[in-house]
Design a protein around this motif. Structure first.
Motif, short mmCIF file in Angstrom:
data_model
loop_
_atom_site.label_atom_id
_atom_site.label_comp_id
_atom_site.label_asym_id
_atom_site.label_seq_id
_atom_site.Cartn_x
_atom_site.Cartn_y
_atom_site.Cartn_z
N HIS A 67 8.55 -49.52 12.01
CA HIS A 67 7.14 -49.90 11.40
C HIS A 67 7.70 -49.80 9.91
O HIS A 67 7.98 -49.04 9.15
CB HIS A 67 6.07 -48.87 11.74
N VAL A 86 1.10 -53.33 7.81
CA VAL A 86 2.47 -52.53 8.49
C VAL A 86 3.05 -53.55 9.42
O VAL A 86 2.06 -54.07 10.35
CB VAL A 86 2.03 -51.23 8.83
N TRP A 114 11.09 -48.58 18.16
CA TRP A 114 10.24 -49.45 17.33
C TRP A 114 10.24 -49.30 15.84
O TRP A 114 10.22 -47.81 15.59
CB TRP A 114 8.70 -49.30 17.92
N HIS A 174 5.53 -54.28 12.52
CA HIS A 174 5.92 -53.58 13.76
C HIS A 174 7.11 -54.53 14.55
O HIS A 174 7.12 -55.84 14.82
CB HIS A 174 4.87 -53.26 14.90
N THR A 216 10.24 -47.77 5.76
CA THR A 216 10.35 -48.12 7.20
C THR A 216 10.39 -46.78 7.98
O THR A 216 11.08 -45.88 7.35
CB THR A 216 11.55 -48.98 7.64
#
Length: 506
Positions: free
Chosen positions: A185, A173, A183, A175, A161
């Protein structure tokens, strides 16, 4: 049947000398009562009505007198089994319903629940005896199903991450946001579905990560196997499998470690620097922009050749097989399919289970058994070899570490150096090992430090030819370049965070 010890029964007696009769009971046998609950009504010699209260909470076992019976001072009227408050939820006993909040300022009673068994419900506590009872039931179930418990770390073990800016169309990936405006990912490690499906037949998975085993494993860790990319979290426990860290996003290590919180370079073990230097680095996002497809709706593919989980599944399978082979040998049963499986399961639950740490130590110690290693340039000469990470890894894998190269026809066969692990070429040990190679019948393999780490991660002796020491390459120096890239990533992270804060204020 619960194995928790029961408290001794209490007899509730008349303590008022003026009481002459018990009018009627307000409770029944088997009923739970609190100290504020009235058990019955009493009558004094003057005709006054009184209430009978228990000294503490518990369960009414037996009523010794009936309604309307004559009583006097000291007569026992009922028996009470005190509640040990073995299950507590938000200061309320789940068995007797007593509010235990007032006891926080006093001495805790015997059996007060102090063990948090459920990670997602921290308010729920059980007593140590109840926790051991539940753990014993789980252990018996594991033995009957012939399984072990696998404690799984998440970030850089099965996922990776980052909070850096990545292309929104990046393939595979995920989100998400935990708390705006940041944010996250996440990329799942290749092969994780097959890994979990294969391991679930032999182990129960848990994603909890806590070094205090007494909190969630009251009976010990003898059936526990841990997989984590950070061995320092567990103090290098024998039952830990130190997995190869998964790093898909360059510049981001463990998401739980804030930027700049890594071990300073002056305190870091040189072998750790070699490990990081030799790990596969994915291309920078800026470089990936040049390879993006023309179609904006088409997902962007970044190369990911990680296949470590397939090897990790083999390691766990070997640990499981060796564990239950030992258990079957101690019980004299055949758990592999021959004989009565029910009888084998019953015998397994009665026998003392083996220690998973001993199984892991044995299998790990067979990787480089018979190998005699010499290190060159991996740690400062002022540092005792026994304190270096390279020495600890080599001896843990079953190898013998020598101070200097021992080769030639005059050296005994069982004392000849088999491997020289060199961080760079040009050292005196490197030249001696290369010069003595024609004279040694078995030869001496000269490998770079990644060979040792690969053997450590994969629990097998890897081909030496795949890890040559390339001339004019300083394998420790590669880490210095990587550290500079990390510092630049930290600066960029702080700049992006400052910009996001300003945007959120606007």
């Amino acid at each position: 049947q619960c194995c928790c010890p029961s408290l001794q029964l209490q007899s509730i007696a008349i303590s008022d000398p003026t009481v002459v009769r018990l009018e009627r009971w307000r409770v029944k046998p088997g009923q739970y009562v609190n100290p504020t609950d009235s058990l019955g009504l009493l009558r004094t010699s003057a005709g006054k009505e009184l209430r009978l209260y228990p000294p503490n909470g518990g369960r009414i076992v037996r009523l010794l007198v009936s309604d309307g019976s004559a009583v006097k001072l000291g007569d026992a009227v009922c028996e009470l089994e005190p509640c040990e408050h073995s299950i507590v939820m938000k200061d309320l006993c789940a068995e007797c319903g007593q509010n235990l909040q007032w006891r926080a300022r006093r001495t805790a009673p015997i059996g007060l629940a102090t063990v948090a068994m459920v990670h997602c419900i921290p308010e729920l506590h059980v007593s140590q005896g109840r926790a051991e009872c539940l753990a014993a039931e789980d252990e018996d179930l594991l033995l009957k199903q012939r399984k072990l418990v696998l404690l799984v770390d998440l970030d850089q073990t099965v996922i990776h991450t980052t909070t850096q800016n990545v292309p929104p169309k990046l393939a595979k990936v995920h989100h998400f946001q935990l708390k705006p405006p940041v944010w996250y990912h996440t990329r799942v490690r290749p092969g994780v579905e097959e890994f979990l499906a294969r391991i679930s037949r032999r182990m129960l998975q848990s994603a909890n990560k806590d070094r205090q085993f007494e909190v969630f494993i009251p009976r010990g860790d003898h059936m526990i196997v841990i997989i984590d990319d950070r061995d320092e979290v567990w103090d290098s426990m024998p039952s830990l499998i130190h997995v190869k860290p998964y790093q898909f996003f360059e510049g981001t290590e463990d998401i739980n470690c804030p930027p700049g919180s890594a071990v300073p370079a002056s305190k870091a073990d040189p072998m750790d620097l070699v490990e990081k230097a030799m790990e596969h680095q994915h291309p920078q996002p800026e470089k990936q922009q040049e390879q993006q497809p023309q179609d904006p709706n088409q997902p962007i593919e970044w190369p990911d050749n990680d296949r470590y989980l397939y090897r990790l599944a083999d390691i766990l399978t070997d640990i499981h097989s060796e564990y239950y082979r030992r258990l079957d040998a101690s019980t004299g049963t055949d758990g592999g399919g021959g004989g009565d499986s029910a009888t084998a399961a019953t015998a397994s639950t009665k026998a003392k289970p083996p220690e998973s740490r001993q199984v892991c130590t044995k299998l790990r110690g067979q990787v480089l058994r018979g190998c005699r290693l010499v290190f060159s340039g991996l740690f400062p000469t002022s540092l005792p070899p026994e304190k270096s990470k390279a020495y600890q890894i080599a001896t843990g894998l079953g190898a013998e570490v020598q101070a200097d190269v021992q080769l030639g026809s005059k050296v005994a066969q069982d004392s000849r150096t088999t491997h020289l692990v060199a961080a760079k070429s040009g050292t005196s040990k490197f030249h001696r090992a290369r010069k003595a190679q024609p004279e040694s019948p078995d030869g001496c393999s000269i490998v770079n430090p990644e060979w040792l780490w690969t053997c450590y991660y994969e629990w097998r002796r890897c081909p030496e030819a795949d890890f040559p020491v390339v001339a004019d390459v300083d394998y420790l120096g590669l880490r210095r370049d990587s550290r500079q890239r990390r510092d630049s990533e930290v600066k960029r992270y702080k700049s992006d965070r400052k910009r996001r804060r300003q945007e959120s204020l606007v």
